[in-house]
Scaffold this motif. Structure first.
Motif, mmCIF file in Angstrom:
data_model
loop_
_atom_site.group_PDB
_atom_site.id
_atom_site.type_symbol
_atom_site.label_atom_id
_atom_site.label_comp_id
_atom_site.label_asym_id
_atom_site.label_seq_id
_atom_site.Cartn_x
_atom_site.Cartn_y
_atom_site.Cartn_z
ATOM 1 N N UNK A 1 0.811 -1.186 0.000
ATOM 2 C CA UNK A 1 0.000 0.000 0.000
ATOM 3 C C UNK A 1 0.868 1.270 0.000
ATOM 4 N N UNK A 2 1.950 1.225 0.735
ATOM 5 C CA UNK A 2 2.830 2.394 0.747
ATOM 6 C C UNK A 2 3.562 2.566 -0.578
ATOM 7 N N UNK A 3 3.741 1.485 -1.312
ATOM 8 C CA UNK A 3 4.346 1.585 -2.636
ATOM 9 C C UNK A 3 3.474 2.377 -3.591
ATOM 10 N N UNK A 4 2.175 2.160 -3.510
ATOM 11 C CA UNK A 4 1.233 2.914 -4.347
ATOM 12 C C UNK A 4 1.219 4.377 -3.925
ATOM 13 N N UNK A 5 1.233 4.626 -2.620
ATOM 14 C CA UNK A 5 1.267 6.007 -2.133
ATOM 15 C C UNK A 5 2.544 6.713 -2.595
ATOM 16 N N UNK A 6 3.660 5.991 -2.589
ATOM 17 C CA UNK A 6 4.923 6.582 -3.057
ATOM 18 C C UNK A 6 4.837 6.927 -4.532
ATOM 19 N N UNK A 7 4.230 6.040 -5.326
ATOM 20 C CA UNK A 7 4.087 6.319 -6.758
ATOM 21 C C UNK A 7 3.225 7.556 -6.995
ATOM 22 N N UNK A 8 2.164 7.697 -6.236
ATOM 23 C CA UNK A 8 1.294 8.874 -6.378
ATOM 24 C C UNK A 8 2.052 10.144 -5.991
ATOM 25 N N UNK A 9 2.815 10.085 -4.908
ATOM 26 C CA UNK A 9 3.585 11.255 -4.489
ATOM 27 C C UNK A 9 4.652 11.624 -5.508
ATOM 28 N N UNK A 10 5.307 10.620 -6.099
ATOM 29 C CA UNK A 10 6.291 10.901 -7.149
ATOM 30 C C UNK A 10 5.624 11.540 -8.364
ATOM 31 N N UNK A 11 4.417 11.087 -8.701
ATOM 32 C CA UNK A 11 3.707 11.656 -9.844
ATOM 33 C C UNK A 11 3.313 13.108 -9.576
ATOM 34 N N UNK A 12 2.862 13.400 -8.360
ATOM 35 C CA UNK A 12 2.509 14.781 -8.006
ATOM 36 C C UNK A 12 3.757 15.662 -8.064
ATOM 37 N N UNK A 13 4.889 15.147 -7.555
ATOM 38 C CA UNK A 13 6.136 15.919 -7.620
ATOM 39 C C UNK A 13 6.550 16.172 -9.056
ATOM 40 N N UNK A 14 6.366 15.169 -9.921
ATOM 41 C CA UNK A 14 6.693 15.344 -11.332
ATOM 42 C C UNK A 14 5.804 16.415 -11.974
ATOM 43 N N UNK A 15 4.508 16.374 -11.676
ATOM 44 C CA UNK A 15 3.602 17.376 -12.252
ATOM 45 C C UNK A 15 3.946 18.787 -11.797
ATOM 46 N N UNK A 16 4.268 18.949 -10.527
ATOM 47 C CA UNK A 16 4.636 20.273 -10.015
ATOM 48 C C UNK A 16 5.913 20.762 -10.699
ATOM 49 N N UNK A 17 6.863 19.871 -10.859
ATOM 50 C CA UNK A 17 8.136 20.251 -11.471
ATOM 51 C C UNK A 17 7.990 20.504 -12.969
ATOM 52 N N UNK A 18 7.260 19.636 -13.678
ATOM 53 C CA UNK A 18 7.132 19.763 -15.126
ATOM 54 C C UNK A 18 6.288 20.969 -15.532
ATOM 55 N N UNK A 19 5.254 21.249 -14.764
ATOM 56 C CA UNK A 19 4.378 22.361 -15.108
ATOM 57 C C UNK A 19 4.928 23.694 -14.622
ATOM 58 N N UNK A 20 5.928 23.651 -13.788
ATOM 59 C CA UNK A 20 6.511 24.888 -13.277
ATOM 60 C C UNK A 20 5.573 25.636 -12.355
ATOM 61 N N UNK A 21 4.757 24.886 -11.642
ATOM 62 C CA UNK A 21 3.793 25.497 -10.726
ATOM 63 C C UNK A 21 4.558 26.062 -9.533
ATOM 64 N N UNK A 22 4.309 27.321 -9.233
ATOM 65 C CA UNK A 22 4.970 27.919 -8.075
ATOM 66 C C UNK A 22 4.106 27.667 -6.844
ATOM 67 N N UNK A 23 4.672 26.975 -5.898
ATOM 68 C CA UNK A 23 3.974 26.663 -4.655
ATOM 69 C C UNK A 23 4.800 27.185 -3.495
ATOM 70 N N UNK A 24 4.203 27.134 -2.312
ATOM 71 C CA UNK A 24 4.983 27.562 -1.152
ATOM 72 C C UNK A 24 5.967 26.462 -0.771
#
Length: 62
Positions: A1-24
């Motif tokens: 279950x934590x493996x799936x959560x890690x994959x989701x977190x990596x995907x969110x990090x990729x989207x933030x980085x690829x889209x250049x979204x400025x976050x706090x």
């Protein structure tokens, strides 16, 4: 279950980085990646693997 959560977190990090979204600082792509690595490490260590099924009657049935 934590493996799936890690994959989701990596995907969110990729989207933030690829889209250049400025976050706090809390929701930066690096923080998502580090949380994903922690979840992956816990998964590999065997923590959070879900429910274990017990095998009853180890002998052979006839």
């Amino acid at each position: 279950m934590l493996g799936i959560a890690a994959a989701v977190l990596f995907f969110i990090a990729f989207l933030i980085n690829a889209a250049g979204i400025s976050t706090n600082e809390v929701f930066s792509s690096t923080n998502f990646m580090l949380i994903g690595l922690a979840a992956l490490a816990l998964h590999i260590a065997g923590i959070g693997h879900g429910w274990a099924t017990r095998e009853r009657g180890r002998g052979r049935r006839r």
